[in-house]
Motif scaffolding. Structure first.
Motif, PDB file in Angstrom:
ATOM      1  N   THR A  48       0.854  -1.177   0.000  1.00  0.00           N
ATOM      2  CA  THR A  48       0.000   0.000   0.000  1.00  0.00           C
ATOM      3  C   THR A  48       0.892   1.229   0.000  1.00  0.00           C
ATOM      4  N   ASN A  52      -3.476   4.221  -0.273  1.00  0.00           N
ATOM      5  CA  ASN A  52      -4.255   3.620  -1.346  1.00  0.00           C
ATOM      6  C   ASN A  52      -3.806   2.186  -1.574  1.00  0.00           C
ATOM      7  N   THR A  53      -4.766   1.278  -1.609  1.00  0.00           N
ATOM      8  CA  THR A  53      -4.430  -0.118  -1.860  1.00  0.00           C
ATOM      9  C   THR A  53      -4.023  -0.259  -3.320  1.00  0.00           C
TER      10      THR A  53
END
Length: 176
Positions: A48, A52-53
């Motif tokens: 990550t 944000n993934t």
């Protein structure tokens, strides 16, 4: 006594001429040290970045390597890489942040074919939040540029307990 000096002189000349012939053949072996600068990108899967993934993270990486050739095909050395970036990973059921991680590795290498070498050894990834033990595998192919300089693409794979990463880079080395 006079003949002893003549025999000594002839033996000395013979030794010097033999050494001079061997010197030109073994000149390459005398330069057993190499120092290299590497620039590349490290890929961290399932990381990550900035909250944000992402499926993966790519970070610019700088490296400095030193190797000593102790046999025609075998060498020992050390590698230092620094990942220039920040990311988060899942580690032991927790999320940890990795920022400007530095990897120190002690490697043993073997030249499989002329110019192509493989290396492996233990390493440690140092980072302010968590230090991680690493097993490193690496391979490179050196293109000789002349005057003991070489240019090489390198692929490095770092096995870690909870995740692994790999690096693709380009290096410039000098033998001395």
């Amino acid at each position: 006594m006079k003949y002893t000096k003549i025999i000594f002189f002839i033996c000395l000349l013979g030794t010097l001429s033999t050494h001079a012939q061997e010197g030109s053949e073994n000149e390459e072996l005398e330069k057993r040290h190499s120092l290299a600068f590497v620039i590349g990108y490290t890929h961290i899967p399932e990381a990550t970045k900035d909250g944000n993934t992402e499926g993966s993270v790519f970070l610019p990486t700088l490296g400095l390597d030193y190797f000593y050739e102790f046999d025609e095909k075998w060498f020992l050395g050390a590698a230092f890489d620094i990942e220039l970036g920040k990311y988060e990973i899942d580690y032991e059921d927790d999320k940890i942040t990795r920022e400007i991680a530095a990897v120190f590795a002690a490697l043993v290498g073997y030249e499989v074919l002329p110019g192509w070498a493989v290396m492996a050894g233990p390493a440690i990834e140092l980072e302010k939040n968590k230090n991680i033990f690493v097993i490193r595998f690496s391979t490179e192919y050196t293109f000789e540029l002349g005057n003991d300089w070489g240019l090489f693409p390198v692929f490095t794979y770092d096995f870690k307990k909870e995740y692994s990463s790999y690096e693709l880079g380009l290096g410039l080395k000098k033998r001395f």
